[in-house]
Design an enzyme around this catalytic site. Structure first.
Site, PDB file in Angstrom:
ATOM      1  N   TYR A  39      31.670   6.751  20.410  1.00  0.00           N
ATOM      2  CA  TYR A  39      31.133   7.991  20.643  1.00  0.00           C
ATOM      3  C   TYR A  39      29.694   8.221  20.526  1.00  0.00           C
ATOM      4  CZ  TYR A  39      31.243  12.913  18.945  1.00  0.00           C
ATOM      5  OH  TYR A  39      30.922  14.379  19.191  1.00  0.00           O
TER       6      TYR A  39
ATOM      7  N   LYS B 252      27.051   9.587  22.928  1.00  0.00           N
ATOM      8  CA  LYS B 252      26.218  10.680  22.905  1.00  0.00           C
ATOM      9  C   LYS B 252      24.932  10.429  22.811  1.00  0.00           C
ATOM     10  CE  LYS B 252      29.526  13.549  22.265  1.00  0.00           C
ATOM     11  NZ  LYS B 252      29.834  14.520  23.196  1.00  0.00           N
TER      12      LYS B 252
END
Ligand code: ADP
Length: 248
Positions: free
Chosen positions: A156, A160
């Site tokens: 993640y 990002k």
């Protein structure tokens, strides 16, 4: 602030933050194309606000879905606002993360943002060549994890970081077509954050999704014309705090 006459795409708009963002855009007058892998009743709620709404079911990291969303917006009268929000979590410590967990999260977040950004960029470039600079807004969904890291979320956090770089590159390269591209690092109480954080405090004052939705509607508006290539922490407090999940 009015978004009357504007058409927005919101990915992952069926639930959680995306749903609040879609409703905030509609409340400001935009027509909305909602994309989600899961069915949702958000279209009826948008129509109650007096806006047009179309639901496109599918995985935003698949090209066919991204193309269908783009076509649906153009059919509604053009593409003016792109809110990339769809995402999934597969939290695991780095030492035990599987290839599949890595690939899925990077694909849905980063490729999803890319496919729709590319379509929107191509559309806005064509429009600008024909008519001069037009109106385009991209609001991407980053996270403070891109800068601080997040234990238990290597996939993640890396996705990002990629999304943030894509946002800055979009801001640089599309401004000449009348486009503004910014990213938010939101923290609101939603089902996704509840799954990750449980009842643990997520910061001094976690926001309701509606607060984040209103900020996205502002970034999507003509009033935000001077804001480009920025990354906003939207947490309801002034500090970036990571209450990182630890998943073995
Ligand atoms: P949050 O509430 O924090 O926004 P959710 O998991 O509720 O987190 O929201 C993410 C949204 O994205 C959900 O509506 C979910 O169905 C959607 N979504 C997840 N994966 C995809 C995907 N591959 N394509 C489109 N939408 C997706």
């Amino acid at each position: 602030m009015t978004l009357a006459g504007k058409v927005a795409i919101v990915t992952g708009g069926g639930d959680g933050l995306g749903r609040a963002e879609a409703l905030a855009l509609a409340a400001a007058g935009a027509d909305v194309v909602v994309g989600d892998v899961n069915e949702s009743d958000v279209v009826a709620e948008i129509e109650e606000l007096g806006s047009k709404a179309v639901f496109v079911k599918g995985d935003v990291s698949e090209r066919d879905t991204a193309d269908a969303l783009t076509r649906a917006a153009i059919d509604l009268g053009g593409l003016h606002i792109l809110v990339n929000n769809a995402g999934v979590l597969r939290d695991r410590m780095l030492f035990s993360m599987s290839d599949e967990e890595w690939d899925l999260v990077v694909k849905v977040h980063l490729r999803g943002h890319f496919l729709l950004s590319r379509n929107a960029a191509a559309y806005w470039r064509t429009q600008a060549k024909a008519n001069g600079p037009g109106y385009g807004r991209i609001v991407n969904t980053s996270s403070e994890a891109f800068l601080l890291g997040s234990e238990g979320q290597p996939n993640y956090a890396a996705a990002k970081a990629g999304i943030t770089a894509l946002t800055l590159t979009s801001a640089r390269s599309l401004a000449k077509y009348g486009v503004r591209a910014n990213a938010i690092c939101p923290r609101a109480r939603t089902r996704m954050t509840a799954r990750v954080f449980g009842d643990a405090p997520t910061g001094p004052d976690p926001l309701a999704p509606e607060h984040v939705g209103r900020f996205v509607a502002f970034l999507a508006s003509p009033e935000a014309d001077a804001i480009n290539g920025q990354v906003f922490v939207v947490h309801g407090d002034t500090v970036m705090l990571m209450a990182a999940p630890t998943v073995e």
